[in-house]
Design an enzyme around this catalytic site. Structure first.
Site, mmCIF file in Angstrom:
data_model
loop_
_atom_site.group_PDB
_atom_site.id
_atom_site.type_symbol
_atom_site.label_atom_id
_atom_site.label_comp_id
_atom_site.label_asym_id
_atom_site.label_seq_id
_atom_site.Cartn_x
_atom_site.Cartn_y
_atom_site.Cartn_z
ATOM 1 N N VAL A 82 7.359 2.309 4.216
ATOM 2 C CA VAL A 82 8.318 1.657 3.312
ATOM 3 C C VAL A 82 7.829 1.753 1.870
ATOM 4 O O VAL A 82 8.613 2.013 0.952
ATOM 5 C CB VAL A 82 8.568 0.187 3.728
ATOM 6 C CG1 VAL A 82 9.490 -0.511 2.732
ATOM 7 C CG2 VAL A 82 9.171 0.123 5.124
ATOM 8 N N CYS A 83 6.537 1.581 1.657
ATOM 9 C CA CYS A 83 5.974 1.666 0.299
ATOM 10 C C CYS A 83 6.130 3.075 -0.270
ATOM 11 O O CYS A 83 6.465 3.251 -1.438
ATOM 12 C CB CYS A 83 4.509 1.255 0.305
ATOM 13 S SG CYS A 83 4.226 -0.437 0.880
ATOM 14 N N ASP A 84 5.889 4.073 0.569
ATOM 15 C CA ASP A 84 6.074 5.468 0.189
ATOM 16 C C ASP A 84 7.528 5.690 -0.224
ATOM 17 O O ASP A 84 7.800 6.237 -1.298
ATOM 18 C CB ASP A 84 5.699 6.365 1.377
ATOM 19 C CG ASP A 84 5.911 7.838 1.112
ATOM 20 O OD1 ASP A 84 4.910 8.563 1.030
ATOM 21 O OD2 ASP A 84 7.084 8.281 1.019
ATOM 22 N N SER A 123 0.847 -1.197 0.000
ATOM 23 C CA SER A 123 0.000 0.000 0.000
ATOM 24 C C SER A 123 0.879 1.242 0.000
ATOM 25 O O SER A 123 1.760 1.381 0.847
ATOM 26 C CB SER A 123 -0.916 0.027 1.229
ATOM 27 O OG SER A 123 -1.635 1.250 1.260
#
EC number: 1.11.1.24
Length: 166
Positions: free
Chosen positions: A59-61, A54
């Site tokens: 971490v995804c950002d 997501s």
């Protein structure tokens, strides 16, 4: 299949694991405007496909920002971020993050990408963190299934694979 954990818990991955040297499997996902996008959409370009659970997590950002920043100046390279976030949420995230040119694609409808690339986390109905580099002839030249879903991928190795595929 790759062995993956999420927050230390074993996860079952659904779909078919892809390997370097194979032809990249096709898929259908949704763009932020709800139009369908397939592998064919980016025919002839090198594709760095960054898969995240997501975009609304730390971490995804960071992963989405880093790949978009590092590959921004590379010629004939498309950076695609795929998650099961709704297209509306992806569009909002891109605007908030100041990445209006980032390409975020949603696999929420039928998990077409996730199943084709073996990254559907059965227990969470999210996509496991992974990175794929596909050359301009749609051959897989790099595949990383990140062993722990909350860890970062190997950014340097992925970017090197993109540069080698140009």
């Amino acid at each position: 299949m790759a062995t993956v954990t999420f927050k230390g818990n074993p996860i079952t991955l659904l779909g078919t694991e892809v390997k370097v040297g194979e032809q990249a499997p096709n898929f259908t996902v949704l763009a932020n405007d709800l139009s369908p996008v397939t592998l064919e959409t980016y025919k002839g370009a090198v594709k760095l496909i960054s898969v995240v659970p997501s975009v609304d997590t730390g971490v995804c950002d960071a992963q989405t920002r880093r790949f978009n920043e590092q590959a921004a100046g590379l010629e004939n390279v498309k950076v695609l971020t795929v998650s099961v976030d709704l297209p509306f949420a992806q569009k909002r995230w891109c605007a908030t993050a100041g990445l209006e040119n980032a390409v975020t694609l949603s696999d929420h409808r039928d998990l077409s990408f996730g199943e084709a690339y073996g990254v559907v986390m059965k227990e969470l109905r999210l996509l496991a963190r992974a990175v794929f580099v596909i050359d301009s002839n749609d051959k897989v030249v790099y595949a990383e299934y990140v062993g722990e879903g909350t860890s970062h991928p190997d950014y340097e190795a992925a970017i090197e694979a993109v540069q080698a595929a140009q």
